[in-house]
Design an enzyme around this catalytic site. Structure first.
Site, PDB file in Angstrom:
ATOM      1  N   THR A  77       0.844  -1.185   0.000  1.00  0.00           N
ATOM      2  CA  THR A  77       0.000   0.000   0.000  1.00  0.00           C
ATOM      3  C   THR A  77       0.884   1.241   0.000  1.00  0.00           C
ATOM      4  O   THR A  77       2.063   1.159  -0.335  1.00  0.00           O
ATOM      5  CB  THR A  77      -1.012  -0.043   1.176  1.00  0.00           C
ATOM      6  OG1 THR A  77      -1.967   1.019   1.007  1.00  0.00           O
ATOM      7  CG2 THR A  77      -0.333   0.109   2.527  1.00  0.00           C
ATOM      8  N   ASN A  78       0.332   2.394   0.331  1.00  0.00           N
ATOM      9  CA  ASN A  78       1.114   3.634   0.356  1.00  0.00           C
ATOM     10  C   ASN A  78       0.654   4.479   1.535  1.00  0.00           C
ATOM     11  O   ASN A  78      -0.262   4.087   2.263  1.00  0.00           O
ATOM     12  CB  ASN A  78       0.965   4.370  -0.968  1.00  0.00           C
ATOM     13  CG  ASN A  78      -0.481   4.657  -1.280  1.00  0.00           C
ATOM     14  OD1 ASN A  78      -1.130   5.464  -0.637  1.00  0.00           O
ATOM     15  ND2 ASN A  78      -1.028   3.949  -2.264  1.00  0.00           N
ATOM     16  N   ALA A  79       1.271   5.651   1.697  1.00  0.00           N
ATOM     17  CA  ALA A  79       1.055   6.436   2.913  1.00  0.00           C
ATOM     18  C   ALA A  79      -0.198   7.326   2.870  1.00  0.00           C
ATOM     19  O   ALA A  79      -0.432   8.108   3.789  1.00  0.00           O
ATOM     20  CB  ALA A  79       2.281   7.309   3.176  1.00  0.00           C
ATOM     21  N   SER A  80      -1.015   7.187   1.842  1.00  0.00           N
ATOM     22  CA  SER A  80      -2.198   8.057   1.757  1.00  0.00           C
ATOM     23  C   SER A  80      -3.098   7.889   2.987  1.00  0.00           C
ATOM     24  O   SER A  80      -3.389   6.772   3.410  1.00  0.00           O
ATOM     25  CB  SER A  80      -3.000   7.692   0.502  1.00  0.00           C
ATOM     26  OG  SER A  80      -4.247   8.332   0.542  1.00  0.00           O
TER      27      SER A  80
END
Ligand code: CTP
Length: 205
Positions: free
Chosen positions: A21-24
């Site tokens: 995933t990512n840091a959003s």
């Protein structure tokens, strides 16, 4: 207007319990949903997992993966006047998802990734004349040039350019461009303020 908004970072599963995933944080998408509701619009919020409180007056569609988000956008886009893709959609996903939890071994583990569907690009290719398409561009260099390329390539009506420091932050600097006007900069504004401005510009479009 019926406004469709996506938010949060998608999860791309490696096995049943692990994902990329990512840091959003989802803050921008949720702020947009709240601003649109406050302005009197009907909102469908397609959200990847976030820690945020859901806006009560929006119809919420919960998804996890980019594939699920794509299915939800395909379902709701035809009846929407405006799509705002604020989600941080993963650009890649594991080429194969293991059905069972991957066991640890002493060997190196290489995970092969394959590209996901670019949802915004799909929407650009399927939008009707009266539909408004809004995208974000996260760039750490050549911010405006690269964002203008995204505006053209994905057939957007508006692009919001920002930098990686905006991720998870409460205040951020963004640059906004609609297809027929120059750049407008909002410096160090709360995501609520930025969201209100984006909705106003979308109304004009
Ligand atoms: N986006 C999308 N589907 C994807 C990837 C991105 O719909 N698979 C959307 C995002 O929601 C955002 C816009 O495309 O509105 C731009 O995302 P960004 O990550 O800045 O750019 P990419 O197009 O992925 O290009 P790159 O990573 O090469 O900068």
């Amino acid at each position: 207007m019926n406004i469709l908004i996506t938010a949060g970072g998608t999860r791309e599963y490696i096995d049943p319990v692990r994902f990329i995933t990512n840091a959003s944080s989802g803050k921008m998408g949720y702020a947009l949903a709240r601003a649109a509701i406050r302005a009197g619009h009907k909102v469908i919020l397609i959200t990847a997992p976030t820690k945020l409180r859901k806006p009560t007056e929006a119809k919420i569609v919960e998804v996890k993966t980019s594939a699920q988000m794509f299915d939800a956008v395909k379902k709701h886009f035809p009846k929407s006047k405006c799509l705002i893709m604020a989600a941080a959609v993963s650009d890649y996903k594991p080429a194969k998802q293991s059905k069972t939890k991957i066991k640890k071994t002493a060997a190196e583990l290489i995970i092969k990734l394959k590209p996901t569907q670019d949802i915004l690009k799909w929407a650009g290719g399927h939008k009707k004349k009266n539909q408004v398409l809004v995208g974000f561009a996260l760039e750490d260099k050549d911010l405006k040039t690269n964002s203008e390329i995204k505006l053209r390539n994905k057939k957007l009506d508006m692009v919001i350019a920002n930098q990686p420091t905006a991720i998870e932050a409460n205040k951020s600097t963004v640059h906004i461009k609609t297809k027929d006007t120059g750049w407008v900069t909002l410096s160090n504004k709360s995501k609520a303020m930025t969201a209100k401005k984006i909705i106003q510009l979308a109304e004009k479009l």
